[in-house]
Design a protein around this motif. Structure first.
Motif, short mmCIF file in Angstrom:
data_model
loop_
_atom_site.label_atom_id
_atom_site.label_comp_id
_atom_site.label_asym_id
_atom_site.label_seq_id
_atom_site.Cartn_x
_atom_site.Cartn_y
_atom_site.Cartn_z
N GLN A 257 0.83 -1.21 0.00
CA GLN A 257 0.00 0.00 0.00
C GLN A 257 0.86 1.26 0.00
O GLN A 257 0.55 2.23 -0.69
N VAL A 260 2.30 1.84 -3.47
CA VAL A 260 1.34 2.43 -4.41
C VAL A 260 1.16 3.92 -4.11
O VAL A 260 1.04 4.73 -5.04
N ARG A 261 1.15 4.31 -2.85
CA ARG A 261 1.07 5.74 -2.52
C ARG A 261 2.28 6.49 -3.06
O ARG A 261 2.17 7.63 -3.54
N PHE A 292 -2.81 -1.65 -8.69
CA PHE A 292 -3.79 -0.70 -8.14
C PHE A 292 -4.73 -1.32 -7.12
O PHE A 292 -5.46 -0.61 -6.43
N THR A 295 -4.44 0.13 -3.65
CA THR A 295 -4.74 1.54 -3.44
C THR A 295 -5.65 1.71 -2.22
O THR A 295 -6.63 0.99 -2.06
N HIS A 300 -7.11 8.59 -4.78
CA HIS A 300 -6.45 7.70 -5.73
C HIS A 300 -7.43 6.68 -6.31
O HIS A 300 -7.31 6.29 -7.48
N LYS A 301 -8.38 6.27 -5.49
CA LYS A 301 -9.42 5.36 -6.00
C LYS A 301 -10.27 6.06 -7.06
O LYS A 301 -10.69 5.43 -8.04
#
Length: 325
Positions: A257, A260-261, A292, A295, A300-301
């Motif tokens: 996570q 991805v950030r 993704f 996420t 971001h979603k």
């Protein structure tokens, strides 16, 4: 055994290299070696390093063709003899008594795999910034791997820089850890693998590292599409790495996570790219869309949802208008 191997990659940094070296030599602890890796400099740093080595038996110099920061660090690690590895960049400098304090903390903590340290950002035109001032030193020192990973990957504002971690050399050798050569943001991959492989940690409440920000010519000052493309590749390769299946699933997800950030943070440079570079970034995202699923942030979603419905070009336009990533 030598306690510390201090590895300093050197490339075209004549203005700062002596300051860096002097800060390392100005230590109260003698049990260290300083490995200067001249990465094909085209100005005088190579000869400056040689002069220091002639007058100090703790210093050795590696001269090599230019291969980038990762390659230089790898060459330094291959030569290292110390129990612990410390990375310092040649335009930065450290505080007096650093090695003495490190040695004491590691000894008090039963010589763990990794010691997490504190860094300062030093600006030429503004005040010094103390990074992660709220890091729970006691929690990290006395906690287990779950506690450490959860705090660092969920809350740390300065997770990635390799100099932040003092690493036991045996952990590096046992797990064949190295820096990804040819990449920018190589610390993203290094730090993830470090937390994957290490099991014992400690932390020290001492701002030892002075990280220069805003230096003219520094690679972090440039908005290059390669930076974003490399982050996409490194994030994807870690998420696909089967070695993460051998750690707790919750910890694995926390690491992914954060990766991805970090990818979304890199995408904020998209507005600086030309049409062809933008196409390359979009193609890379499409080819690695499986990442993704990790996420977590609402904005971001939304980006991902819009990209599925309207395409990435529209998502990037909305991202630039409504928020900073």
């Amino acid at each position: 055994m030598i306690k510390f191997s201090v590895i300093v990659p050197v490339y075209n940094i004549e203005k700062y290299i002596s300051i860096c070296i002097e800060s390392i030599l100005n230590q109260n602890l003698d049990s260290y070696e300083l490995i200067l890796v001249n990465d094909g400099s085209t100005d005088s740093p190579g000869s400056i390093c040689d002069k220091y080595a002639l007058s100090n038996e703790n210093i050795s110099v590696i001269h090599k063709e230019n291969g980038g920061l990762s390659d230089a660090r790898n060459k330094g690690m291959a030569k290292a003899n110390g129990e612990y590895i410390i990375f310092i960049d040649s335009d930065d400098y450290i505080e007096p008594e650093t090695l003495e304090k490190f040695n004491q903390k590691l000894s008090d903590s039963d010589n763990p795999d990794v010691m997490i340290t504190m860094m300062k950002e030093v600006y030429e035109d503004s005040k010094t910034k103390y990074l992660d001032s709220k890091m729970p030193v006691e929690l990290i020192t006395n906690g287990n791997k779950e506690d450490v990973v959860n705090w660092m990957f969920r809350h740390s504002k300065s997770l990635w820089p390799a100099p932040r971690y003092v690493v036991k050399r045996s952990i590096i050798e046992k797990n064949n850890l190295c820096f990804a050569v040819g990449y920018l943001h190589e610390d993203v991959d290094w730090t993830c693998k470090l937390f994957l492989c290490a099991n014992t940690f400690t932390a020290i409440d001492f701002y030892w590292y002075n990280y220069r920000i805003g230096r003219q010519g520094a690679i972090t000052n440039h908005k290059k599409p390669k930076r974003t493309l490399d982050v996409i590749d490194l994030v994807s390769s870690n998420i696909k790495d089967n070695r993460y299946n051998y750690i707790d699933a919750k910890l694995r997800d926390v690491i992914f996570q954060r990766l991805v950030r970090t990818l979304f943070a890199s995408l904020s440079d998209y507005k600086f790219y030309d049409v062809e570079d933008s196409k390359k970034v979009i193609k890379a995202l499409k080819n690695n869309k499986n990442i993704f699923k990790y996420t977590t942030e609402f904005r971001h979603k939304i980006f991902i949802y819009v990209s599925k419905v309207c395409g990435f070009n529209v998502s990037f336009s909305l991202m630039n208008i409504f928020h900073k990533v």
